[in-house]
Design a protein around this motif. Structure first.
Motif, PDB file in Angstrom:
ATOM      1  N   GLY A 193     -78.080 -47.723   8.700  1.00 35.15           N
ATOM      2  CA  GLY A 193     -77.199 -46.898   7.888  1.00 35.15           C
ATOM      3  C   GLY A 193     -76.516 -45.783   8.654  1.00 35.15           C
ATOM      4  N   GLU A 194     -75.396 -45.324   8.105  1.00 33.92           N
ATOM      5  CA  GLU A 194     -74.576 -44.307   8.767  1.00 33.92           C
ATOM      6  C   GLU A 194     -75.335 -42.992   8.922  1.00 33.92           C
ATOM      7  OE1 GLU A 194     -70.264 -42.072   8.142  1.00 33.92           O
ATOM      8  OE2 GLU A 194     -70.882 -43.707   6.811  1.00 33.92           O
ATOM      9  N   ARG A 195     -76.137 -42.633   7.921  1.00 36.26           N
ATOM     10  CA  ARG A 195     -76.875 -41.372   7.978  1.00 36.26           C
ATOM     11  C   ARG A 195     -77.875 -41.381   9.137  1.00 36.26           C
ATOM     12  NH1 ARG A 195     -80.622 -38.877   3.080  1.00 36.26           N
ATOM     13  NH2 ARG A 195     -81.245 -36.964   4.186  1.00 36.26           N
ATOM     14  N   THR A 196     -78.590 -42.512   9.292  1.00 36.10           N
ATOM     15  CA  THR A 196     -79.560 -42.625  10.386  1.00 36.10           C
ATOM     16  C   THR A 196     -78.868 -42.562  11.735  1.00 36.10           C
ATOM     17  OG1 THR A 196     -81.075 -43.936   9.036  1.00 36.10           O
ATOM     18  CG2 THR A 196     -81.321 -44.115  11.419  1.00 36.10           C
ATOM     19  N   GLU A 197     -77.724 -43.235  11.843  1.00 35.99           N
ATOM     20  CA  GLU A 197     -77.003 -43.252  13.107  1.00 35.99           C
ATOM     21  C   GLU A 197     -76.520 -41.848  13.486  1.00 35.99           C
ATOM     22  OE1 GLU A 197     -73.429 -45.680  15.414  1.00 35.99           O
ATOM     23  OE2 GLU A 197     -73.557 -45.758  13.227  1.00 35.99           O
ATOM     24  N   LYS A 198     -75.999 -41.104  12.520  1.00 37.68           N
ATOM     25  CA  LYS A 198     -75.534 -39.741  12.796  1.00 37.68           C
ATOM     26  C   LYS A 198     -76.690 -38.840  13.216  1.00 37.68           C
ATOM     27  CE  LYS A 198     -71.357 -39.607   9.938  1.00 37.68           C
ATOM     28  NZ  LYS A 198     -70.686 -38.979   8.767  1.00 37.68           N
ATOM     29  N   LYS A 199     -77.822 -39.004  12.534  1.00 39.12           N
ATOM     30  CA  LYS A 199     -79.003 -38.216  12.859  1.00 39.12           C
ATOM     31  C   LYS A 199     -79.462 -38.511  14.285  1.00 39.12           C
ATOM     32  CE  LYS A 199     -83.716 -37.309  11.222  1.00 39.12           C
ATOM     33  NZ  LYS A 199     -84.762 -37.686  10.220  1.00 39.12           N
ATOM     34  N   PHE A 200     -79.425 -39.803  14.662  1.00 31.57           N
ATOM     35  CA  PHE A 200     -79.821 -40.187  16.018  1.00 31.57           C
ATOM     36  C   PHE A 200     -78.874 -39.568  17.048  1.00 31.57           C
ATOM     37  CE2 PHE A 200     -79.023 -43.075  19.598  1.00 31.57           C
ATOM     38  CZ  PHE A 200     -80.272 -43.042  20.206  1.00 31.57           C
ATOM     39  N   ARG A 201     -77.576 -39.639  16.803  1.00 29.14           N
ATOM     40  CA  ARG A 201     -76.601 -39.099  17.758  1.00 29.14           C
ATOM     41  C   ARG A 201     -76.757 -37.589  17.917  1.00 29.14           C
ATOM     42  NH1 ARG A 201     -75.185 -43.121  20.971  1.00 29.14           N
ATOM     43  NH2 ARG A 201     -74.717 -44.983  19.752  1.00 29.14           N
ATOM     44  N   ARG A 202     -77.038 -36.888  16.824  1.00 26.60           N
ATOM     45  CA  ARG A 202     -77.260 -35.440  16.912  1.00 26.60           C
ATOM     46  C   ARG A 202     -78.501 -35.134  17.740  1.00 26.60           C
ATOM     47  NH1 ARG A 202     -75.842 -35.321  11.349  1.00 26.60           N
ATOM     48  NH2 ARG A 202     -78.074 -35.223  10.809  1.00 26.60           N
ATOM     49  N   GLY A 203     -79.559 -35.925  17.508  1.00 23.02           N
ATOM     50  CA  GLY A 203     -80.794 -35.729  18.252  1.00 23.02           C
ATOM     51  C   GLY A 203     -80.610 -35.993  19.739  1.00 23.02           C
ATOM     52  N   LEU A 204     -79.808 -37.021  20.051  1.00 20.89           N
ATOM     53  CA  LEU A 204     -79.556 -37.356  21.450  1.00 20.89           C
ATOM     54  C   LEU A 204     -78.813 -36.222  22.145  1.00 20.89           C
ATOM     55  CD1 LEU A 204     -80.295 -39.891  23.081  1.00 20.89           C
ATOM     56  CD2 LEU A 204     -77.959 -40.697  22.736  1.00 20.89           C
ATOM     57  N   LYS A 205     -77.893 -35.601  21.423  1.00 18.83           N
ATOM     58  CA  LYS A 205     -77.142 -34.475  21.980  1.00 18.83           C
ATOM     59  C   LYS A 205     -78.055 -33.277  22.204  1.00 18.83           C
ATOM     60  CE  LYS A 205     -72.764 -32.049  21.311  1.00 18.83           C
ATOM     61  NZ  LYS A 205     -71.583 -31.875  20.412  1.00 18.83           N
ATOM     62  N   LEU A 206     -78.940 -33.034  21.257  1.00 16.34           N
ATOM     63  CA  LEU A 206     -79.868 -31.912  21.379  1.00 16.34           C
ATOM     64  C   LEU A 206     -80.887 -32.110  22.490  1.00 16.34           C
ATOM     65  CD1 LEU A 206     -80.643 -31.148  17.625  1.00 16.34           C
ATOM     66  CD2 LEU A 206     -79.545 -29.592  19.247  1.00 16.34           C
ATOM     67  N   SER A 207     -81.213 -33.378  22.771  1.00 15.16           N
ATOM     68  CA  SER A 207     -82.271 -33.661  23.744  1.00 15.16           C
ATOM     69  C   SER A 207     -81.931 -33.155  25.141  1.00 15.16           C
ATOM     70  CB  SER A 207     -82.540 -35.170  23.810  1.00 15.16           C
ATOM     71  OG  SER A 207     -81.468 -35.853  24.458  1.00 15.16           O
ATOM     72  N   LYS A 208     -80.648 -32.971  25.420  1.00 12.46           N
ATOM     73  CA  LYS A 208     -80.242 -32.488  26.748  1.00 12.46           C
ATOM     74  C   LYS A 208     -80.744 -31.065  27.003  1.00 12.46           C
ATOM     75  CE  LYS A 208     -76.007 -35.277  26.817  1.00 12.46           C
ATOM     76  NZ  LYS A 208     -74.530 -35.253  26.881  1.00 12.46           N
ATOM     77  N   SER A 209     -80.828 -30.280  25.912  1.00 10.05           N
ATOM     78  CA  SER A 209     -81.209 -28.875  26.087  1.00 10.05           C
ATOM     79  C   SER A 209     -82.624 -28.565  25.611  1.00 10.05           C
ATOM     80  CB  SER A 209     -80.215 -27.973  25.334  1.00 10.05           C
ATOM     81  OG  SER A 209     -80.163 -28.334  23.958  1.00 10.05           O
ATOM     82  N   LEU A 210     -83.193 -29.409  24.738  1.00 10.06           N
ATOM     83  CA  LEU A 210     -84.495 -29.082  24.158  1.00 10.06           C
ATOM     84  C   LEU A 210     -85.683 -29.588  24.971  1.00 10.06           C
ATOM     85  CD1 LEU A 210     -83.825 -29.497  20.337  1.00 10.06           C
ATOM     86  CD2 LEU A 210     -83.851 -27.423  21.726  1.00 10.06           C
ATOM     87  N   GLY A 211     -85.452 -30.401  25.985  1.00  9.78           N
ATOM     88  CA  GLY A 211     -86.507 -30.754  26.916  1.00  9.78           C
ATOM     89  C   GLY A 211     -87.306 -31.992  26.589  1.00  9.78           C
ATOM     90  N   ALA A 212     -88.248 -32.305  27.516  1.00 16.76           N
ATOM     91  CA  ALA A 212     -89.022 -33.545  27.450  1.00 16.76           C
ATOM     92  C   ALA A 212     -89.918 -33.604  26.225  1.00 16.76           C
ATOM     93  CB  ALA A 212     -89.860 -33.686  28.717  1.00 16.76           C
ATOM     94  N   GLY A 213     -90.491 -32.477  25.819  1.00 12.74           N
ATOM     95  CA  GLY A 213     -91.368 -32.470  24.655  1.00 12.74           C
ATOM     96  C   GLY A 213     -90.656 -32.931  23.405  1.00 12.74           C
ATOM     97  N   PHE A 214     -89.437 -32.423  23.206  1.00 11.94           N
ATOM     98  CA  PHE A 214     -88.637 -32.836  22.048  1.00 11.94           C
ATOM     99  C   PHE A 214     -88.331 -34.327  22.117  1.00 11.94           C
ATOM    100  CE2 PHE A 214     -84.356 -33.828  20.487  1.00 11.94           C
ATOM    101  CZ  PHE A 214     -84.498 -33.497  19.146  1.00 11.94           C
ATOM    102  N   ARG A 215     -87.944 -34.810  23.295  1.00  8.58           N
ATOM    103  CA  ARG A 215     -87.580 -36.219  23.442  1.00  8.58           C
ATOM    104  C   ARG A 215     -88.768 -37.128  23.117  1.00  8.58           C
ATOM    105  NH1 ARG A 215     -84.504 -33.898  27.730  1.00  8.58           N
ATOM    106  NH2 ARG A 215     -86.115 -34.232  29.312  1.00  8.58           N
ATOM    107  N   LYS A 216     -89.941 -36.762  23.593  1.00  6.77           N
ATOM    108  CA  LYS A 216     -91.124 -37.581  23.342  1.00  6.77           C
ATOM    109  C   LYS A 216     -91.454 -37.688  21.857  1.00  6.77           C
ATOM    110  CE  LYS A 216     -92.494 -39.003  27.419  1.00  6.77           C
ATOM    111  NZ  LYS A 216     -92.559 -40.460  27.723  1.00  6.77           N
ATOM    112  N   LEU A 217     -91.287 -36.578  21.136  1.00  6.63           N
ATOM    113  CA  LEU A 217     -91.612 -36.572  19.711  1.00  6.63           C
ATOM    114  C   LEU A 217     -90.507 -37.188  18.858  1.00  6.63           C
ATOM    115  CD1 LEU A 217     -93.186 -33.003  19.345  1.00  6.63           C
ATOM    116  CD2 LEU A 217     -94.379 -35.189  19.163  1.00  6.63           C
TER     117      LEU A 217
END
Length: 636
Positions: free
Chosen positions: A290-314
């Motif tokens: 679904g579109e909502r899940t895809e948007k949420k994933f893309r936002r998370g991927l963008k945030l992962s650049k600055s929030l670090g390895a801990g965020f990415r793992k979780l």
């Protein structure tokens, strides 16, 4: 330290100290293949390889592998007793423990192994064999014009003869050339010694690469061992580290994923095509939710650049579980350009994918060893290794020299001269930014655009993304003008086809590239078993009229119209079982080879079809396309 890791390292406190100590001892001895062999198999109790027959995991130790080499080399000595020492003996086999055993056996019998590229056209292979006087070939099935020794006969041979100790002094690689002038690149044991020395540079500066999982470090033996990337980065480095190789039963995408998870593989080295394929499949799965899940994933991927390895793992645990799982510690891409989009995806979801550089003529010469996302995702191939030096010519071409390059390169039987002061001209365009190197494409691929400026196809292609467009390749036609060839999905309406074409034109305009022509085709741009698109071969196909080119003024032959109710229902079941959009399913797309479906996915398809009265369980055959199912089964 985990007890299993400690036991595999002997007296050393860690893998870095272990490798450094082993290299130090090797450096004090003669740089011969006999010496290298002894060091490669010195830890007899360590697990050399794992494989699976689908039910059980089978292990073989380094000692057991070495015992097999003793037996096979003794049998090979008898079998090739008529050949004088120093002759070239070809090795034509798929990856396996037996490949490694035969490789060492050829050297041990005093013959020079020629590692034949199984993906090379057979005509070219036969030309190499004839042109270089190859005396024999060890093969896992293919018969050659010269004396052919079948590997399964060696594997089962029983002999009481002692293992030979004649030892040749060269290993020969074939380049992946696409012309009749294939290069042969000759390496000595000393060249390999310095390649091994350079591995310590990675271990010391990149903590991530030396991590074990549950006490084990396991490398997937996916890259062909006859390729310099596979032989050095996969076998030579990890074999010297005395770690474990995991061999695949077959190369089906689902087998690969299942093997990684089941064996808890920690390291995978491969070419961009594999990473791009996995990335596209992951995106399809996410989009299907679904579109909502895809948007949420893309936002998370963008945030992962600055929030670090801990965020990415979780945040991306579920995504990783649907790909390789949690055992993966380090991934390497090499062999051609990889897009920043693909790098960003893998590094963003919590894996570690680094880009590296090397060629058949120079070995493996650099790797991005930083943990920082801006370097990993930016396409850097890092700094040259300790025994390698990089330079950039006035025309922007990468120059390489050092102790790891091939001792000589042969073309048509003649040694190819090195450049001035020993520099090898790679043919790759490159630039250096703050000490790091970035590969910008091939020098001979540059195309002069309509405005007179040079167009670099790689910079256009690697980040080109249009929905409905599977692959693109920018070539020059006979007149030298740029032509973009785009592989598109099968379409069920002329309107969708025209939209894809318009989106491709818009993407080119955004990149400020003016192509003389945009060619749409549903043909695959990557041929056969190739790892990447061959620009030269594709241009030849286009000029020879061998591509099925879509005519947007009359697209009827490429538009699959007026589906019956049965075809619509079966197509829907395909999409549901594969987690794809219905628009992505064509009538002739193969469930397994085109869409990457697994046997479990097929069981899901069978179950979904049953609701429309289509029973596949009662049939002996396994129809794999919408058209095949509809032709053989009718609604009740």
């Amino acid at each position: 330290m985990d007890k299993r890791v400690k036991d595999s390292l002997g007296e050393y406190r860690g893998i870095k100290q272990y490798v450094r100590g082993k290299i130090s001892r090797l450096g004090a001895e003669e740089k011969s293949f006999s010496t290298l062999y002894r060091f490669m198999f010195s830890e007899r109790k360590n697990i050399f390889a794992e494989s699976s027959d689908g039910f059980r995991i089978k292990e073989i130790t380094y000692g057991e592998c070495a015992d097999g080499i003793d037996r096979i080399s003794a049998a090979l000595k008898v079998r090739l007793a008529h050949l004088p020492k120093g002759e070239i003996v070809g090795l034509y086999m798929e990856n396996s423990v037996l490949w490694i055993q035969v490789f060492w056996s050829i050297l041990r019998c005093g013959y020079r192994p020629l590692l034949l590229n199984l993906r090379m056209d057979m005509r070219l292979i036969e030309n190499i064999i004839a042109g270089y006087g190859v005396a024999a070939v060890v093969s896992d099935g293919k018969q050659f014009a010269v004396d052919t020794v079948f590997s399964d006969e060696l594997a089962t041979a029983q002999t009481t003869a002692p293992a030979p100790e004649a030892w040749a002094d060269e290993v020969i690689f074939t380049s992946s050339g696409t012309t009749d002038n294939v290069k042969l690149c000759v390496y000595t044991a000393e060249n390999f010694y310095y390649q091994i020395c350079d591995s310590i540079n990675i271990l010391e500066k990149c903590p991530q690469i030396k991590k074990h999982y549950e006490g084990r470090m396991k490398l997937l033996a996916f890259l062909p061992l006859y390729h310099v990337f596979g032989f050095i980065a996969v076998y030579l480095w990890f074999g010297f580290f005395s770690r474990t190789f995991v061999f695949l039963k077959d190369n089906h995408p689902q087998t690969l994923l299942n093997t990684v998870r089941r064996h808890k593989v920690t390291h995978i080295y491969s070419v961009p095509l594999m990473w791009e394929t996995i990335y596209k499949e992951a995106c399809k799965t996410i989009r299907a939710r679904g579109e909502r899940t895809e948007k949420k994933f893309r936002r998370g991927l963008k945030l992962s650049k600055s929030l670090g390895a801990g965020f990415r793992k979780l945040a991306f645990k579920e995504v990783r579980e649907n790909i390789f799982g949690e055992s993966i510690q380090f991934l390497i891409s090499g062999g051609s350009a990889i897009s920043s989009e693909v790098l960003t995806f893998f590094n963003g979801i919590g894996y570690h994918l680094a880009d590296g550089y090397g060629m058949t003529e120079i070995g493996i010469t650099s790797l991005e060893i930083s943990n920082k996302q801006k370097y990993l995702n930016g396409g850097s191939v890092g700094y040259p290794f300790h025994h390698t030096e990089y330079g950039i010519s006035a025309s922007g071409e990468l120059l390489v020299r050092g102790k790891t390059t091939a001792s000589r390169v042969l073309v048509n039987g003649q040694a190819q001269p090195t450049g001035q002061d020993g520099w090898f001209a790679t043919g790759d365009l490159a630039e250096m930014r703050k000490g790091r190197y970035y590969i910008l494409g091939r020098k001979d691929d540059l195309i002069v655009g309509a405005n007179g400026e040079n167009i670099n196809p790689i910079l256009v292609e690697k980040d080109f993304s249009v929905e409905g467009c599977t692959n693109v390749c920018l070539i020059a036609d006979k007149a030298g003008d740029p032509v973009l060839i785009a592989q598109i999905e099968a379409c069920f309406s002329a309107e969708r086809m025209r939209k894809i074409s318009a989106d491709i034109s818009a993407a080119l305009m955004k990149l400020q590239v003016i192509a003389k022509k945009i060619v749409l085709t549903t043909d695959k741009l990557i041929e056969g078993n190739d790892f990447k698109i061959s620009r030269k071969k594709l241009a030849e196909r286009y000029e020879a009229g061998k591509l099925r080119v879509v005519d947007l003024d009359d697209p009827e032959g490429f538009v699959e119209h007026a589906l019956s109710e049965l075809e619509e229902n079966v197509r829907l079941c395909f999409a549901e079982a594969l987690s794809l959009r219905v628009e992505e399913i064509s009538l002739d797309g193969n469930f397994f080879t085109d869409y990457g479906g697994s046997s479990l996915d097929y069981f899901a398809l069978v179950d979904k079809l049953a609701r429309f009265g289509i029973d596949l369980n009662s049939k002996e055959s396994t129809p794999a396309t919408v058209r095949e199912i509809c032709a053989g089964y009718q609604n009740n």
